[in-house]
Design a protein around this motif. Structure first.
Motif, PDB file in Angstrom:
ATOM      1  N   LEU A  89       0.831  -1.210   0.000  1.00  0.00           N
ATOM      2  CA  LEU A  89       0.000   0.000   0.000  1.00  0.00           C
ATOM      3  C   LEU A  89       0.862   1.255   0.000  1.00  0.00           C
ATOM      4  N   LYS A 130       0.886   4.003  -3.028  1.00  0.00           N
ATOM      5  CA  LYS A 130       0.479   5.384  -2.768  1.00  0.00           C
ATOM      6  C   LYS A 130       1.622   6.371  -2.983  1.00  0.00           C
ATOM      7  N   ILE A 134      -5.375   0.078  -4.419  1.00  0.00           N
ATOM      8  CA  ILE A 134      -5.194   0.912  -3.222  1.00  0.00           C
ATOM      9  C   ILE A 134      -6.469   0.896  -2.384  1.00  0.00           C
TER      10      ILE A 134
END
Length: 166
Positions: free
Chosen positions: A25, A29, A69
């Motif tokens: 993650l 991101k 995500i």
């Protein structure tokens, strides 16, 4: 026969799986978003967007990345992080379970697909699924009945339950 309708709300993950998903993650991101933005900008500079294959491919990849995500954020919001379950035969998340159903045996991982290492091809049933919820807490030899989404009652017999190990 036991009729079970218990449901859990948190997804079980091992500490290793949780750390791996947190790292994925963070990468998506951070670096992932930066890289895809740069590729979109470079493709945009090439001119006409209607016939720009690189632009459309980058936008499609961006959509897939944003979906992943969202999936990871949702999964990690409500998670139960725990050690591998005890090898005591009791069915719980993180176990490889073998059941007899419709006269055939089926072996699967009970829990989240995210527990497994990439490339493994074992079937996964959520502990939140009708069958998963029904067999939780049972031991080999137990007969359990659950209601399938189509409304039919299904009988299963727990054959074995052992901790998953990668």
């Amino acid at each position: 026969m036991t009729d079970t309708t218990t449901k859990q709300t948190a997804t079980y993950l091992t500490p290793e799986a949780h750390a791996r998903l947190q790292a994925e993650l963070a990468t998506l991101k951070g670096e992932g978003r930066s890289e895809i933005s740069q590729r979109i900008e470079e493709a945009r500079e090439e001119g006409d967007l209607k016939e720009n294959g690189g632009y459309h491919a980058a936008k499609e990849e961006q959509g897939k990345m944003e979906a992943r995500i969202r999936q990871l954020e949702q999964l990690l919001q409500n998670v139960d992080i725990g050690e591998a379950p005890k090898d005591d035969g009791v069915v719980e998340p993180g176990m490889i379970v073998t059941v007899e159903m419709f006269g055939d045996q089926e072996k699967f991982l009970l829990g989240s697909r995210e527990i497994m290492d990439e490339g493994e091809s074992l079937t996964v049933y959520s502990e939140k699924s009708p069958m998963g919820a029904a067999i939780l807490g049972h031991v080999p030899g137990d007969d359990v009945t659950f209601n399938a989404p189509n409304g039919k009652s299904i009988d299963v017999k727990v054959i074995s339950a052992t901790p998953y190990s990668s």
